[in-house]
Design a protein around this motif. Structure first.
Motif, mmCIF file in Angstrom:
data_model
loop_
_atom_site.group_PDB
_atom_site.id
_atom_site.type_symbol
_atom_site.label_atom_id
_atom_site.label_comp_id
_atom_site.label_asym_id
_atom_site.label_seq_id
_atom_site.Cartn_x
_atom_site.Cartn_y
_atom_site.Cartn_z
ATOM 1 N N THR A 65 -35.976 2.227 -7.679
ATOM 2 C CA THR A 65 -36.526 3.578 -7.706
ATOM 3 C C THR A 65 -36.182 4.203 -9.052
ATOM 4 N N MET B 207 -40.097 7.938 -7.853
ATOM 5 C CA MET B 207 -41.042 6.981 -7.281
ATOM 6 C C MET B 207 -40.433 5.578 -7.314
ATOM 7 N N ASN B 208 -40.802 4.754 -6.340
ATOM 8 C CA ASN B 208 -40.332 3.375 -6.301
ATOM 9 C C ASN B 208 -41.354 2.478 -6.977
ATOM 10 N N GLN C 3 -42.368 -0.300 -6.172
ATOM 11 C CA GLN C 3 -43.254 -0.950 -5.205
ATOM 12 C C GLN C 3 -44.580 -0.201 -5.054
ATOM 13 N N THR C 4 -44.586 1.090 -5.353
ATOM 14 C CA THR C 4 -45.808 1.889 -5.246
ATOM 15 C C THR C 4 -46.920 1.339 -6.139
ATOM 16 N N PHE C 5 -46.545 0.690 -7.243
ATOM 17 C CA PHE C 5 -47.529 0.239 -8.226
ATOM 18 C C PHE C 5 -47.826 -1.259 -8.121
ATOM 19 N N ASP D 88 -48.644 -5.077 -5.830
ATOM 20 C CA ASP D 88 -49.050 -5.711 -4.583
ATOM 21 C C ASP D 88 -47.862 -6.496 -4.031
ATOM 22 N N TRP E 190 -44.328 -7.552 -5.932
ATOM 23 C CA TRP E 190 -43.103 -6.871 -5.488
ATOM 24 C C TRP E 190 -42.016 -7.882 -5.150
ATOM 25 N N ARG F 169 -52.232 1.433 -11.360
ATOM 26 C CA ARG F 169 -51.924 2.852 -11.509
ATOM 27 C C ARG F 169 -52.596 3.665 -10.398
ATOM 28 N N PRO F 170 -52.181 4.917 -10.231
ATOM 29 C CA PRO F 170 -52.793 5.742 -9.174
ATOM 30 C C PRO F 170 -54.299 5.907 -9.312
#
Length: 789
Positions: free
Chosen positions: A327, A349-350, A352-354, A356, A360, A384-385
C-alpha cells in the motif's frame, strides 16, 4: 578490515544529528546535481576528519581502468596512481555491503600493500548500490581521529543509499550535459525534443530562436522573442553584465548559472541556465529550466520531511514508498502521473488496484524476496483508472525499521510503454523495408527473364497457324508470362514507396466492381453490404494495386466468417482530416491483442499450413503507404474486424479517360536500332523481335559501350536503353545519348516504372518508357507510336 569497538556505546544522537544535518545541507543542491558530489566530499572530509575524501564511479562490467573519480576533496590529491590503487581495492571486496574501515596494521596482506603504496595508515570504504549493482564507492583516506570511527561508519552505512542516488544523479546529469555539447550544432532537433526551455543566441546577444517550452514559459510569441536581446530577458543583470557573461561563455566554452527571467507581462521567475558556445556557427545555445516549482518545493522541504522529500524530488522518475502489504505511503507527482491519479490520491491505495491477478501474484512474490533482503528490477504491467494499460520499468529496494524488521519497499520506476511501442514499430518497419528491397530486386531479375520468354513467344506466335500444336504451346507460354508479369507487379507494388503514373480513382466504383465479383464467388451465408457516400471517395492512385489490396482484405474477412455473417464495404470522406476512408468490416471471429500486434508482419498468419501466405495484410500495408495513406485495424475476439484505409482526397477533374494504347500500324522501313542492356537473355529476345519487325539491331552491354559505338560513327534511328545496368547505368547514359543523338527516339526500358523512371524520362525530350516485360505486339505498338508510318 578493522572491526568497530563493540564495548563503546553508539552515540545515536550524534549520528542522527549528522544524518539530518547532511540531508538538510544536500537539499541546497537539489537543482545542481553536478555540484552535489563535490559538496558531499567536502562536507564528509570535515565531518570525518579525513585527509582525502573521494567518490568513485564503477561501470557495470567492473573491468580494470573503467572506474573514474566523480568528486574529490582536495582536488590536488587527484592522480592516476590513486585512482588505480583505489579501483583495485574496490575489486578486492566486490561483495562489500556496508561501510568498512581498513587499517594498514591489521588488514589482509593485499590491502595492507595497497595502503602502504599510497602511504596511508587508515582508509574507509562505503559501497554505493542502486538496484543491486554497485555503482560506486565512497573512500575516506587517513582518518585523523580514529576514536570517532564507529559513529562515522554508522553514518556512512545509513547514508550510503543517499550517496548512491547522488552519484547516479550526478553521473546522469554529466552525461546529459555531454550529449547536449556534442549535438549543439543540431539545435533544431533539440528544440523539438527537450522538455526544458531552449534559446539560440548570436554572439552579439541577439535571440535567433526558441522552443515552444520557453515561449510558454516567458509568454512571448516566436517573432516577438526574435526581436529581443538576451539582456531583455534577464531581470537581474544589466545589458553590460549580460555582455560580459556572453564574452566569458565564448572564451570558456560553457557556463551554468541561476538568474531571474522576465516574462512578457513583466513578472519574473527563477531559472537555471546552462549555456554552451558553438564555435562553428558563432552561436550560444542555452537550456533554461524554470525553477519556480522547485523553489516553492524547497521552501516546503525546509519546514517538514526534508530528508524524504529530497530523495523524491531530485529524481526525474516515479518514486514511491509502500508498506509490507504494498500500500502506497508516499509518492511523488511523477508516480501519480504514471499511475493516472490526481495529486495526493495515490497515497493510501494498494498496488493490487492497478494489476490483474497474475501480475499481483508476481508482485507479491517479489515482496517476499525483498523481505529476505533482495533488490529487484523488472517490468510491470498496470492498468490505470482510465483503462489505459502501461508498462513500467521498476527497481525496488527493501526498507527496514531500526530494529531490523522489514517495513516495506522503496520503488523507482518509469513508464516505458511508448518506448517499447517505438521499438516494436521500428522492428516492423525494418522488416517490411528489408522484404520490400528483396522483392524489388527479385522483381527486376524476373522481369528480364519474363521479357525474354514473352518476347520470343509472342514473336513466333503469330507466325504459327491457329490450331497447330506449336501455336497452342506458344499461346500457353504467353499466358504464363502474362500471369508472371502480374505477380512481379505485385512484388513491385510491395517494395514501392510511391505510386508512378497515378490517375483519379472513384473508390465507390472500385468497391462496386469488387462487390459484383464477390457476389458470384462467396458462400451464400455471407451477405455483402455497401455503405457508400454519394459523390465522395475520389483519390489518386493505381487502380490495379488498390483492387488487389481490396480483394486481399475481403478474402481475409470471408475466411473470418466460416459460419456466415455480413461483409460491409464502405467509402466516405472524413471531414475532420479531409481524407477519404475505405473500410472493410466483417462480423467474424475477430483477433486477440497478441494476433493484432503481429497482423501486419510479413508471413505472419493464423491459418493452417497451405491455407495462407501471411502476405495479404503486409501487401495491403505497403500499397497504402505508397499512396501516402494510413492503415488501421480495429478488432476484438468475437466482435469482428474493421480495416480502415485512409487516403489523401483528390480534387474532382473532368476530361476523357486515358487513351488506349495505339494498335500496331503497318511495318516501317528497316531501321538501325541500338539495344543497350547488360542481360544476355534480353539481347537474344529483343534482337529477335526487332529482326522479325524488319529492323537491324546493334547490341551494347553497357552505357560505356553504347557511347563508344556512337564515337565510332554508328548512327541508330532508335535506341532502347535499359535503366538498371552496371557502370554508368541508364540514368547516367541517357544524357550522353541525348546529347549525341538529339533527334533520335529513345525507349527507356525498365521493369520498375516508378517515379524515378518517369522523372528521368520527362527530363529529356523524345524519351518514352518501355515497361518490361513486353510482348511482340507491345513492342510493335511502341515503335508505331513514335515513328511515322
Amino acid at each position: 578490515m578493522a572491526e568497530t569497538d563493540p564495548t563503546r556505546p553508539p552515540d545515536g544522537a550524534a549520528v542522527q544529528f549528522m544524518i539530518l544535518d547532511f540531508l538538510e545541507e544536500i537539499l541546497k543542491f537539489s537543482e545542481s546535481p553536478g555540484e552535489m558530489g563535490q559538496f558531499l566530499t567536502r562536507q564528509l572530509r570535515e565531518v570525518m576528519g579525513a585527509r582525502v575524501v573521494l567518490l568513485l564511479q564503477h561501470h557495470l562490467d567492473q573491468a580494470p581502468g573503467s572506474a573514474r573519480i566523480v568528486a574529490l576533496e582536495p582536488e590536488r590529491a587527484r592522480s592516476p596512481r590513486l585512482l588505480a590503487s583505489l579501483e583495485e581495492l574496490a575489486r578486492l571486496h566486490p561483495d562489500l555491503q556496508e561501510a568498512a574501515l581498513f587499517l594498514r596494521s591489521s588488514s589482509a596482506p593485499a590491502v595492507a600493500a595497497l595502503l602502504e603504496s599510497l602511504a596511508l595508515d587508515s582508509l574507509s570504504m562505503t559501497p554505493l548500490r542502486v538496484g543491486g549493482p554497485r555503482v560506486g564507492t565512497l573512500f575516506a583516506l587517513d582518518h585523523l581521529d580514529l576514536h570517532r570511527t564507529d559513529d562515522i561508519v554508522r553514518l556512512l552505512s545509513v547514508l550510503s543509499p543517499v550517496f548512491a542516488l547522488i552519484l547516479r544523479n550526478t553521473v546522469h546529469f554529466e552525461s546529459q550535459e555531454a550529449k547536449v555539447l556534442a549535438q549543439a550544432e543540431e539545435h533544431q532537433a533539440l528544440l523539438r525534443t527537450t522538455l526544458d526551455g531552449f534559446l539560440v543566441v548570436a554572439s552579439d546577444g541577439r535571440i535567433l530562436d526558441a522552443n515552444e517550452t520557453y515561449l510558454r514559459m516567458s509568454g512571448y510569441a516566436l517573432d516577438e522573442i526574435r526581436a529581443l536581446h538576451v539582456g531583455d530577458l534577464d531581470a537581474i543583470e544589466s545589458r553590460e553584465e549580460t555582455h560580459l557573461r556572453t564574452s566569458r561563455v565564448v572564451h570558456d566554452g560553457s557556463e551554468r548559472f541561476t538568474s531571474m527571467h522576465r516574462r512578457k507581462d513583466g513578472s519574473t521567475y527563477p531559472v537555471e541556465v546552462s549555456t554552451t558556445y558553438v564555435p562553428g556557427q558563432n552561436l550560444l545555445i542555452g537550456f533554461v529550466r524554470d525553477l519556480t516549482d522547485q523553489v516553492a518545493a524547497e521552501a516546503a522541504l525546509r519546514d517538514s520531511e526534508a530528508q524524504h522529500r529530497e530523495l523524491v524530488e531530485i529524481l526525474g522518475e516515479g518514486v514511491s514508498i509502500a508498506d509490507a502489504d504494498d500500500t502506497f505511503i508516499l509518492a511523488n507527482p511523477e508516480a501519480e502521473r504514471i499511475f493516472g491519479v490526481g495529486r495526493g490520491q495515490l497515497v493510501g491505495m494498494n498496488l493490487q488496484t492497478f494489476l490483474d491477478e497474475a501480475d499481483w501474484h508476481q508482485v507479491r512474490a517479489y515482496t517476499v524476496r525483498r523481505q529476505q533482503g533482495n533488490v529487484d528490477s523488472y517490468q510491470l504491467r498496470i492498468r490505470r483508472p482510465d483503462g489505459a494499460a502501461r508498462t513500467l520499468q521498476i527497481t525496488v529496494t527493501p526498507r527496514y525499521h531500526a530494529s531490523g524488521q522489514f517495513t516495506g519497499s522503496l520503488g523507482v520506476f518509469r513508464d516505458v510503454t511508448d518506448e517499447l511501442k517505438t521499438q516494436e514499430a521500428l522492428r516492423l518497419a525494418q522488416k517490411m523495408e528489408s522484404l520490400g528491397n528483396l522483392s524489388g530486386g527479385l522483381a527486376h531479375d524476373m522481369n528480364n527473364v519474363l521479357a525474354a520468354i514473352l518476347g520470343l513467344a509472342t514473336t513466333h506466335l503469330d507466325l504459327q497457324p491457329e490450331g497447330s500444336s506449336l501455336h497452342s504451346a506458344l499461346q500457353t507460354i504467353t499466358k504464363a508470362c502474362l500471369r508472371g508479369r502480374n505477380m512481379v507487379k505485385s512484388l513491385l507494388d510491395f517494395s514501392r514507396k510511391d505510386m508512378a503514373g497515378q490517375r483519379p480513382i472513384d473508390l465507390a466504383t472500385l468497391i462496386q466492381d469488387e462487390a459484383r465479383l464477390l457476389e458470384r464467388t462467396i458462400p451464400a451465408n455471407i451477405q455483402i453490404r455497401l455503405d457508400l457516400a454519394p459523390g465522395e471517395g475520389r483519390i489518386l492512385g493505381d487502380p490495379d494495386a488498390l483492387s488487389l489490396t481490396l480483394m486481399n482484405l475481403c478474402v481475409n474477412a470471408i475466411h473470418a466468417m466460416p459460419e456466415g455473417g455480413c461483409l460491409t464495404l464502405g467509402a466516405r470522406l472524413d471531414v475532420a482530416t479531409g481524407r477519404t476512408v475505405l473500410t472493410v468490416s466483417d462480423t467474424g471471429t475477430g483477433m486477440s491483442r497478441e494476433v493484432l500486434d503481429h497482423a501486419l508482419e510479413p508471413f505472419f498468419t493464423t491459418k493452417p499450413q497451405g491455407k495462407g501466405t501471411g502476405l495479404g495484410l503486409s501487401l495491403a500495408y505497403s500499397t497504402v503507404k505508397a499512396h501516402q495513406g494510413e492503415l488501421e485495424i480495429h478488432s476484438q475476439l468475437g466482435r469482428g474486424t474493421t480495416v480502415e484505409l485512409r487516403f489523401p482526397t483528390a480534387e474532382a477533374e473532368s476530361g476523357a479517360a486515358n487513351p488506349a494504347a495505339p494498335e500496331p500500324g503497318p511495318a516501317t522501313a528497316a531501321l538501325d536500332v541500338l539495344l543497350v542492356d547488360d542481360d544476355e537473355l534480353i539481347h537474344t529476345a529483343v534482337a529477335a523481335q526487332l529482326e522479325a519487325m524488319g529492323h537491324r539491331p546493334r547490341v551494347a552491354v553497357c552505357g560505356e559501350d553504347a557511347v563508344d559505338l556512337l564515337e565510332q560513327g554508328f548512327r541508330p534511328a532508335v535506341v532502347i536503353l535499359d535503366l538498371n545496368m552496371p557502370g554508368w547505368g541508364g540514368a547516367q547514359t541517357l544524357p550522353k545519348l541525348r546529347a549525341a543523338l538529339p533527334e533520335v527516339p529513345i525507349f527507356l526500358s525498365t521493369g520498375r516504372a516508378d517515379q524515378r523512371a518517369l522523372d528521368l524520362a520527362h527530363a529529356h525530350p523524345g524519351v518514352t518508357i518501355l515497361a518490361k516485360p513486353f510482348s511482340f505486339r507491345e513492342l510493335q505498338a511502341a515503335f508505331a507510336a513514335i515513328l511515322p508510318a
